[in-house]
Scaffold this motif. Sequence first.
Motif, mmCIF file in Angstrom:
data_model
loop_
_atom_site.group_PDB
_atom_site.id
_atom_site.type_symbol
_atom_site.label_atom_id
_atom_site.label_comp_id
_atom_site.label_asym_id
_atom_site.label_seq_id
_atom_site.Cartn_x
_atom_site.Cartn_y
_atom_site.Cartn_z
ATOM 1 N N GLU A 140 -10.956 -29.705 -33.378
ATOM 2 C CA GLU A 140 -11.398 -31.037 -32.949
ATOM 3 C C GLU A 140 -10.454 -32.144 -33.415
ATOM 4 O OE1 GLU A 140 -14.092 -29.707 -36.429
ATOM 5 O OE2 GLU A 140 -13.086 -28.859 -34.669
ATOM 6 N N SER A 176 -11.185 -20.528 -31.975
ATOM 7 C CA SER A 176 -12.085 -21.655 -32.238
ATOM 8 C C SER A 176 -13.181 -21.735 -31.181
ATOM 9 C CB SER A 176 -11.291 -22.965 -32.272
ATOM 10 O OG SER A 176 -10.351 -22.965 -33.328
ATOM 11 N N GLU A 208 -15.846 -19.179 -31.886
ATOM 12 C CA GLU A 208 -16.738 -19.603 -32.975
ATOM 13 C C GLU A 208 -17.719 -20.672 -32.492
ATOM 14 O OE1 GLU A 208 -14.091 -20.901 -36.001
ATOM 15 O OE2 GLU A 208 -13.431 -18.871 -36.561
ATOM 16 N N TRP A 209 -17.261 -21.574 -31.649
ATOM 17 C CA TRP A 209 -18.164 -22.599 -31.114
ATOM 18 C C TRP A 209 -19.286 -21.961 -30.292
ATOM 19 C CZ3 TRP A 209 -14.139 -26.677 -28.931
ATOM 20 C CH2 TRP A 209 -13.466 -27.255 -30.016
ATOM 21 N N GLN A 210 -18.923 -21.017 -29.458
ATOM 22 C CA GLN A 210 -19.925 -20.379 -28.604
ATOM 23 C C GLN A 210 -20.930 -19.576 -29.429
ATOM 24 O OE1 GLN A 210 -17.489 -18.194 -25.854
ATOM 25 N NE2 GLN A 210 -17.191 -19.962 -24.481
ATOM 26 N N THR A 249 -21.941 -20.384 -32.415
ATOM 27 C CA THR A 249 -22.841 -21.393 -32.991
ATOM 28 C C THR A 249 -23.870 -21.845 -31.964
ATOM 29 O OG1 THR A 249 -21.068 -22.159 -34.454
ATOM 30 C CG2 THR A 249 -22.932 -23.646 -34.114
ATOM 31 N N LEU A 277 -23.747 -27.766 -32.489
ATOM 32 C CA LEU A 277 -22.315 -27.742 -32.788
ATOM 33 C C LEU A 277 -21.829 -29.187 -32.931
ATOM 34 C CD1 LEU A 277 -19.547 -26.335 -33.031
ATOM 35 C CD2 LEU A 277 -19.375 -26.476 -30.527
ATOM 36 N N LEU A 319 -18.764 -31.667 -33.690
ATOM 37 C CA LEU A 319 -17.311 -31.807 -33.745
ATOM 38 C C LEU A 319 -16.990 -33.222 -34.205
ATOM 39 C CD1 LEU A 319 -16.276 -30.007 -30.430
ATOM 40 C CD2 LEU A 319 -16.495 -29.054 -32.727
#
Length: 314
Positions: free
Chosen positions: A4, A83, A86-88, A90, A97, A99
């Motif tokens: 981010e 990255s 990892e976001w998906q 979460t 999520l 950012l």
Amino acid sequence: MKLENYISELLYRYECVTIPGFGAFLTSTKGAQVHTSTNAFYPPTKMISFNKQVINNDGLLANYIASVKKLSYDIALIKIETSVFEWQQTLNSNAILTLKNLGEFWLNNEGSLQFNPSQHVNYLTSSFGLSTFVSPEITREQLHKEVETIEKKTPITLTPEARKTAPSYLKYAAVFVLGLSVAGSIGYNYLNTQTENAIVAEQDAQEKVTQEIQNATFFDELPLELAPVQLTVTKKVTPLKYHIVAGAFRDENNAHTRVAELKEQGYEHATILGQNKFGLWQVSLQGFEENREAERFLFKNRKAITGIWLFVSE
């Protein structure tokens, strides 16, 4: 790696930053505002929005990370994919999520991705240093005119004076003065008559001279005709600033193939913009002078052609 942070840095310079496989952050400028009820003044800002349908890689984010971190382009892509994964994860765990400086993401009950932009950062560089402030209401004093009373003045009474009889020698003097006045008036009228006659004679002579000049012929032959002059006006073409990009390719032949496909689909203005600073050949659907026209075109055609985004040339 805090992906981010790199996205936030790019949003200061670009209006669209795409995260491959996740979506794209878009920005739009909003003018200064005044809140009438709270007397708060808000500077011009650059608002953030998110489009989950733009997921194709345009090379901007990966090349930027590669240049900053001194990595290869492929390694930068792998870090981005990590990255995003990892976001998906979460989001799939029904967590929010967050950012930094971008906003919050979550999934609603229907599993659709939702986004709430951050209000803490203004990405409009021209508003740097400007902050929101509240100004107290200005009260204006009303001036009242004071009416002054005018006193009445006491009327003045005129008292007639007794008439005195003038001596006899004054009567003769008055008769003499009257005679001089009559003689002067006769002489003045005579002089005026002579002057007017002279002016009339001069005007008649001037009119005759003017008439003779007008009747005179100054050309023995017809005047020469000049050849027509043709002027060539070249219209200055202003380069278009906003483009709807439908792909970026490392191989120029692939870019030409993409242009041909778009023209077959009816996009006659499809063309190659050239190479960007990352060495990719960008294919444009159409260019525009105004940002609003480009955004309107993007919204209208984003379902027909997936993965298109708005590119702003510097």
